[in-house]
Each structure stands twice: as structure tokens, then as C-alpha cells.
Scaffold this active site. Structure first.
Site, PDB file in Angstrom:
ATOM      1  N   LYS A  68      -9.503  -2.185   2.347  1.00 44.55           N
ATOM      2  CA  LYS A  68      -9.184  -1.030   3.200  1.00 44.55           C
ATOM      3  C   LYS A  68      -9.979   0.204   2.772  1.00 44.55           C
ATOM      4  O   LYS A  68     -10.429   0.984   3.601  1.00 44.55           O
ATOM      5  CB  LYS A  68      -7.684  -0.735   3.161  1.00 44.55           C
ATOM      6  N   SER A 121      -1.307  -3.915  10.383  1.00 43.39           N
ATOM      7  CA  SER A 121      -1.054  -4.856   9.288  1.00 43.39           C
ATOM      8  C   SER A 121       0.232  -5.635   9.556  1.00 43.39           C
ATOM      9  O   SER A 121       1.235  -5.055   9.988  1.00 43.39           O
ATOM     10  CB  SER A 121      -0.876  -4.090   7.971  1.00 43.39           C
ATOM     11  N   HIS A 144     -10.314  -2.262  12.093  1.00 44.17           N
ATOM     12  CA  HIS A 144      -9.256  -3.122  11.568  1.00 44.17           C
ATOM     13  C   HIS A 144      -9.007  -4.244  12.586  1.00 44.17           C
ATOM     14  O   HIS A 144      -8.025  -4.214  13.325  1.00 44.17           O
ATOM     15  CB  HIS A 144      -8.004  -2.257  11.365  1.00 44.17           C
ATOM     16  N   ARG A 195       0.844  -1.195   0.000  1.00 35.84           N
ATOM     17  CA  ARG A 195       0.000   0.000   0.000  1.00 35.84           C
ATOM     18  C   ARG A 195       0.876   1.241   0.000  1.00 35.84           C
ATOM     19  O   ARG A 195       1.955   1.252   0.594  1.00 35.84           O
ATOM     20  CB  ARG A 195      -0.886   0.014   1.253  1.00 35.84           C
ATOM     21  N   ARG A 242       1.787 -12.276  -0.466  1.00 34.45           N
ATOM     22  CA  ARG A 242       0.479 -12.617   0.097  1.00 34.45           C
ATOM     23  C   ARG A 242      -0.116 -13.880  -0.505  1.00 34.45           C
ATOM     24  O   ARG A 242       0.188 -14.242  -1.644  1.00 34.45           O
ATOM     25  CB  ARG A 242      -0.501 -11.468  -0.199  1.00 34.45           C
ATOM     26  N   CYS A 295       0.994  -7.925  11.786  1.00 32.22           N
ATOM     27  CA  CYS A 295       1.381  -8.161  13.184  1.00 32.22           C
ATOM     28  C   CYS A 295       0.772  -9.450  13.727  1.00 32.22           C
ATOM     29  O   CYS A 295       0.708  -9.648  14.936  1.00 32.22           O
ATOM     30  CB  CYS A 295       0.954  -6.998  14.074  1.00 32.22           C
ATOM     31  N   TYR A 312      -1.674  -3.560  -6.813  1.00 30.72           N
ATOM     32  CA  TYR A 312      -1.406  -4.337  -5.615  1.00 30.72           C
ATOM     33  C   TYR A 312      -2.519  -4.256  -4.564  1.00 30.72           C
ATOM     34  O   TYR A 312      -3.013  -3.166  -4.264  1.00 30.72           O
ATOM     35  CB  TYR A 312      -0.073  -3.889  -4.957  1.00 30.72           C
TER      36      TYR A 312
HETATM   37  O1  SAT Z   1      -2.402  -4.480   1.323  1.00 31.39           O
HETATM   38  S1  SAT Z   1      -3.544  -4.630   2.197  1.00 31.39           S
HETATM   39  O2  SAT Z   1      -4.018  -3.332   2.617  1.00 31.39           O
HETATM   40  O3  SAT Z   1      -4.624  -5.302   1.495  1.00 31.39           O
HETATM   41  C1  SAT Z   1      -3.137  -5.574   3.544  1.00 31.39           C
HETATM   42  C2  SAT Z   1      -2.807  -4.843   4.785  1.00 31.39           C
HETATM   43  O4  SAT Z   1      -2.079  -3.862   4.785  1.00 31.39           O
HETATM   44  O5  SAT Z   1      -3.289  -5.277   5.861  1.00 31.39           O
HETATM   45 MN    MN Z   2      -5.055  -5.406   7.560  1.00 30.82          MN
END
Ligand code: SAT
Ligand code: MN
Length: 651
Positions: A270, A312, A290, A112, A432, A314, A261
Site C-alpha cells: 500500500k 480491502s 487499488h 492497518r 491472512r 470485499c 503487520y
Molecule cells: O493490510 S494490507 O494493507 O496489506 C491489506 C489490505 O488492507 O488490503
Molecule cells: Mn487491498
């Protein structure tokens, strides 16, 4: 033609994108199957409600694709798109598994991009708090609505020329649930279509629902193929220099350009479920967070649900799929990333749904040891992105060493031969898996329940190598809200940040707030005043504390059930099991169940509260609130900080 006006009394031509493009007028029946010579290669334009049809038409006018494909979400459609992506080099087959695919992105498009993500509102103060003069907001980027239109004008005209525009009708949450919301994403990326099919409920059922419900979030996405520019990486077009992700909460609209992405392009996640979602939730009186959601059944057969907010990467997915190391406990998964929670009119409890339909989890670190249930989930019907591949047609990432059959060779996420001695990682740290949720062997029977599951505890947490104990409990709701507000965590690979700095990440929502954080805190505080409310208890956890030698003090993973067990006992009102400290309640001596643990746990160090650390922590939180929230900080939160400051002097 169906008579949509019967159902859609709120239908009105939208003022948003049509201000930059001339509205296309529907003139003849022939036009229904043809938009200005653009052929509809899949689906029927005349099956769309007037509002949806206008959304499609105005974007055809703007982006000028060659074809339009209205997605039905079927197996046949997915097979066709997968074949197309294989022929274009976007996907490679992974013959070792059933229906699994590998996408390798442009190396400039791997996470992101928070610095290019904006909330667009009339007034800056709707988006960001009144920060101290000169201090840049770290809790959201604001852009005016005029600049948003300008940014669209500079990027979108003709951006899909020669390509197919896909129209993806989707639902966040089970179709028909009173907690769910509908959306439509327009994109030129078949990878986005395939991923949205996994991550959301997508296709014909949603189109049907859209016919009787005009209310949907409009999402527009383009990969960015600047005209006249040849692409260094034609299998992954993108425009990293001009990437931008914008949200207009007033119009319930998302516009994203330049990145294919994850969170930048799968706009249900998000962008919708958190940023736009939190704005809708504020207006309608609920919470979009979240958070993972899980159910725990104890040895007595009592089942309770909890939610947990961690930044994110964690370990939300690992906790959501926890395999208990304590006998007699069973954990079941409702969701691993996002929770929408509403006060239930009958029970007075917060009820949560997982608005997603799949997992977009971080691959590295996932293994039979750390998350056996994820390993049972991800090896069929999955799109992997930026992991390494193996000569036997499988995948590999850091953490999978023990699962690697002997003699196989590895190709890294750049597509180059790889071995450990090279000093690089085989998989990108933010690589991912994108897998259907219903493949997880421990999905909760109620994971798609239309009224959601009742929540008894909220956990906040992050990666804190020093000073912060394994678990502590808030004294009350206001104190709990303060714990969420003062969350900090070590940076991860999920966004563009480098290094291991400890970042403030209130409620794990720092990159995802849809509106002014001061107002968000006010919204959280206000739940206390709801009539007949049964609020959950709030806790803070930290699995990541290290000793002076840099070794983790807590084994984590399956053993985190021991912390959840204490949490549940507190929820049930076991007053013997906790003692009061200046920062909150911690487990009383002997209250944490350590039976059967292989290693010796240094509880002394794990729960030690160093005075100098907490004095500094309080100062840092105060500095942050002053700089980032300023006048918008609600008084009860400021009072919590003062009270903590007074209490830590006694450490
Ligand atoms: O890249 S994403 O936003 O889908 C995943 C994340 O940051 O938790
Ligand atoms: Mn997340």
C-alpha cells in the site's frame, strides 16, 4: 569498485534522513565490510551503488543495529531466516503442508492503522483537498516534513540496538518492465523479509538492476522495541502506542515504525505501490490503483482483460480467481489487489501490470466453495498470519468447517484451545495468507508480460446491502469517473474501524491516496483528452444487495461470471443488451445469462431503484464532496452530480 557514476548521473547525497543523522564518510577499504564496527553478516556493502550505500549507512548510523544483512532472496537465506523465526517463536511450523508457517501477532497489531498513516508534504493542499472549514479530512492525513523528521528523531535513534538490520532490494513489477519500479526496504523484522520475498521480486536480480538504475523508493521500517521496556510478547515486538507510517512523495521515501503487520510493514504494497505510486503516476501520466486484474476468454475464444476496484476485504481475491459457473468461460488471474496502468503508445489502450508477486489475502471466508483456486494456491510455501491451527498440524478459519478432518481440535489465533460454542472467532477476521502468485493454478500466461495486458473494462464496487443494483454501466468516461468518486461500502476488518457503517471509499482508494483527491479526479478526467486513446468502459457492481429478510439477493462467487459476461457483451458493442435508467445502463430483460442457476433470482428486487434511496444517496454524495473535496472538486464531476440529481427525480 565499480564505477557507478557512469550510470547514475542523478546521484546526489539525499537530503532526507541525513538531516537528522551525520553522514558516514567512506574512508578506508576496511570500512566497506564494516560500518562503524557493525558487521555485515550477509552480502557485500561494496556491491551497492553509492546512493544505496548511503541509504544503508545513514540508517545504520540512525538505528544502530548490531548486524547488517543484505538480502539476496535465495532459498538458503530464506531457510536460515525461517529457522531463526521458529527459534524466536515468531513462526510455528505447519507440518500438514509443505513449507507453511504460522505467525501469531501481538493482538494489538492486527490491521492497518489508518489514523496513524500520513502523507508528508510541504503544503497541506498537496495531500488533502480544501475541506469545509472545521471538517477533518477523511481522505488522507497530512503531516509537515518538519514533523516527519521530528517523528523519526523521537523513534528511530538506536531502535535496532542488539538486532539485525535487513536490507531488502525489491522490484514492484517484473524486473526490467518499463512499467516496474525499484525499491529498497530496510527493516529489523525477518517476518517482513520472508513476506517481501513472497510479495515482491526480491534479492540479487534487483541488486543488479539497482547498480545501473539509481532511482529507487527508500523504505525504512522498524518494529519498535522501546529501549529498557520488556515486551509482553517477545515473539512479536511492536510499539502500538507509537506506531506511525509516513510517506514523503517528494523524496520517494517511506518511514514506518511500531507495527509488523501487513500493509504497515510490507512497504511495497500500500505504501509504495499505491500511496507513493499514485504520486509517481500523476507526475508521469499513468494510474496506480487499488484494483484486481483478470482475463476472461468467452466460449468464442475471444479474450479480454478487466480491472476492478473494491475496498480491502470485499472479495477482490475471490473475483480475481473466479471459477466460472457458466460453461465455456475461462477466467485467468493477473493480480488481486493493485494495478499500474499506462496508455500503450501503439494500441492507445490502458495496459496494466500487477506490481506484486504474491497474494496477501484475507483467510476467513476462503473455501473450496467460495474460492477453489485460492485453496489450491495457499497450502504450500505460505506464511499464515493470525489464523487458527489444528491438532493435525494444519490451519483453520471461519469458512473452512467442511474441510476440517473429523476429530481434530482447534487452537485459536491467540494460541488458546477453541471450540465454536465459545462465541469467539477461531481466526482473526483480518487474518491472512501470504502466498506466491505463481502457485495459483489459473495465473494468466501474460501475468508477468513486460508491457502489461490491455484493459477493456473498469469495475467499481463495494458492499452495499441496500438500494444499489447488481450492475450498471456509466454513460461515458466522466460519468464513470463520477461513479468511482461516489463509491461507498460497508466497513471491513482490514483497518481499525468497527461496526458495519457505510463508508465513502472513492475508487477504493480512501486509505491509499498519495495526493489531493480533487487533483486525483482531475488526473482521471484528463485521460479522455489523450490523443488516440481507447478508453475502457466503466461499470459499477454490487454482489452484496440483501432482501428485507437480510438474505443476499445474488449468489456471487462463481456466478459473478454472469455479470462479467454482460460487461463483455457491452464492451463488444451489443446495444440490444442494455436499457437506460437514471443511474446508468442496466441489463435489458433477458440479457443477463441466468441459465443453469440453482436458485431463483428476484431480478425485480436486484435491479429495483428506490426513489427515496437514490434521492438520499445523491444528497449524501453532494454533502461528502462539499465537505471533503470543496473547491478542489473538478467541474465535470460536480456537473455529473447535478445531472444525476435531475435524473433521479424521474424515478
Ligand atoms: O493490510 S494490507 O494493507 O496489506 C491489506 C489490505 O488492507 O488490503
Ligand atoms: Mn487491498
Amino acid at each position: 569498485m565499480p564505477e557507478f557514476s557512469e550510470f547514475c548521473d542523478d546521484y546526489a547525497p539525499s537530503s532526507d534522513l541525513s538531516s537528522v543523522v551525520k553522514r558516514v564518510k567512506v574512508q578506508s577499504p576496511i570500512f566497506y565490510n564494516n560500518l562503524r564496527g557493525v558487521s555485515i553478516v550477509h552480502g557485500h556493502i561494496d556491491s551497492l551503488s553509492p546512493k544505496l550505500r548511503e541509504f544503508v549507512e545513514s540508517n545504520v548510523e540512525l538505528c544502530r543495529p548490531s548486524h547488517v544483512h543484505i538480502c539476496d532472496g535465495s532459498e538458503a537465506e530464506n531457510t536460515k531466516l525461517t529457522r531463526l523465526m521458529v527459534s524466536q517463536g515468531t513462526l510455528r511450523p505447519l507440518p500438514k503442508y509443505k513449507n507453511c508457517w504460522l505467525a501469531l501477532t501481538n493482538p494489538k497489531d492486527v490491521a492497518r492503522v489508518e489514523s496513524r498513516t500520513f502523507m508528508c508534504t510541504r503544503n497541506r493542499s498537496e495531500t488533502v483537498s480544501k475541506t469545509r472549514a472545521g471538517a477533518a479530512s477523511k481522505l488522507g492525513n497530512w503531516m509537515s516534513l518538519e514533523d516527519m523528521q521530528l517523528a523519526i528523531k523521537e523513534r528511530f535513534p538506536g531502535c535496532m540496538e542488539g538486532h539485525t538490520m535487513y536490507v531488502i532490494p525489491f522490484s514492484m513489477g517484473p524486473v526490467g518492465s518499463p512499467l516496474s519500479k525499484l525499491g529498497v526496504e530496510i527493516t529489523d523484522s525477518p517476518y517482513v523479509v520472508a513476506s517481501m520475498r513472497i510479495m515482491t521480486r526480491m534479492g540479487s536480480q534487483v541488486l543488479k538492476a539497482l547498480a545501473t538504475n539509481c532511482d529507487f523508493v527508500k523504505a525504512l521500517h522498524a518494529l519498535g522495541r522501546p529501549l529498557g521496556k520488556t515486551h509482553e510478547n517477545p515473539s512479536w515486538p511492536c510499539d502500538p502506542e507509537r506506531t506511525i507510517i509516513m510517506h514523503n512523495p517528494e523524496a520517494n521515501e517511506i518511514v514506518s515504525y511500531g507495527s509488523g503487520y501487513g500493509g504497515n510493514s510490507l512497504l511495497g504494497k500500500k505504501c509504495f505501490a499505491l500511496r507513493i505510486g499514485s504520486c509517481i503516476a500523476k507526475k508521469e501520466g499513468w494510474l496506480a490503483e487499488h484494483m484486481l486484474i483478470l482475463g476472461i476468454t468467452n466460449p468464442q475464444g475471444v479474450k479480454r482483460y478487466i480491472v476492478a476496484a473494491f475496498p480491502s476485504a470485499c472479495g477482490k481475491t475471490n473475483l480475481a480467481m473466479l471459477q466460472s459457473s457458466l460453461p465455456g468461460y475461462k477466467v485467468e488471474c493477473v493480480g488481486d489487489d493493485i494495478a499500474w496502468m499506462k496508455v500503450h503508445p501503439r494500441t492507445g489502450k490502458l495496459h496494466a501490470i500487477n506490481p506484486e508477486n504474491g497474494f496477501f489475502g484475507v483467510a476467513p471466508g476462503t473455501s473450496t466453495e467460495t474460492n477453489p483456486n485460492a485453496m489450491k494456491t495457499v497450502f504450500s510455501n505460505t506464511v499464515f498470519t493470525n489464523v487458527a491451527s489444528t491438532s493435525d498440524g494444519g490451519v483453520f478459519w471461519e469458512g473452512m468447517e467442511k474441510e476440517l478432518p473429523p476429530g481434530v481440535s482447534i487452537t485459536d489465533w491467540h494460541g488458546k484451545a477453541w471450540n465454536k460454542s465459545m462465541g469467539t472467532t477461531a481466526a482473526h477476521p483480518n487474518s491472512r495468507f501470504c502466498s506466491p502468485a505463481n502457485q495459483c493454478p489459473i495465473m494468466d500466461p501474460a501475468w508477468e508480460a513486460s508491457e502489461g495486458v490491455p484493459i477493456d473494462a473498469i469495475l467499481f464496487g463495494g458492499r452495499r446491502p441496500a438500494g444499489v443494483p447488481l450492475v450498471y454501466e456509466a454513460f461515458d468516461w466522466d460519468h464513470g469517473v463520477f461513479l468511482g468518486a461516489s463509491m461507498r461500502s460497508e466497513a471491513t476488518a482490514a483497518a481499525e474501524f468497527k461496526g458495519k457503517m457505510i463508508m465513502h471509499d472513492p475508487f477504493a482508494m480512501r486509505p491509499f491516496f498519495g495526493y489531493n483527491f480533487g487533483h486525483y479526479l482531475q488526473h482521471w478526467l484528463s485521460f479522455k483528452d489523450r490523443p488516440n486513446i481507447q478508453l475502457p468502459k466503466i461499470f459499477h457492481v454490487n454482489w452484496f444487495r440483501k432482501n428485507d429478510q437480510g438474505k443476499f439477493l445474488w449468489p456471487g462467487f462463481g456466478d459473478n461470471i454472469r455479470v462479467l459476461d454482460w460487461v463483455l457483451r457491452r464492451v463488444e458493442g451489443d446495444s440490444e443488451s442494455a436499457v437506460k435508467t437514471p443511474i446508468g445502463y442496466v441489463p435489458a430483460p433477458g440479457a443477463l445469462n441466468l441459465e443453469g442457476l440453482q436458485e431463483n433470482i428476484d431480478l425485480q428486487q436486484l435491479f429495483h431503484l428506490p426513489k427515496d434511496f437514490w434521492t438520499q444517496e445523491v444528497e449524501e454524495i453532494g454533502r461528502y464532496f462539499e465537505e471533503q473535496v470543496g473547491e478542489d472538486l473538478p467541474k465535470p464531476v460536480a456537473a455529473q452530480l447535478e445531472a444525476l440529481k435531475a435524473r433521479v427525480t424521474s424515478l
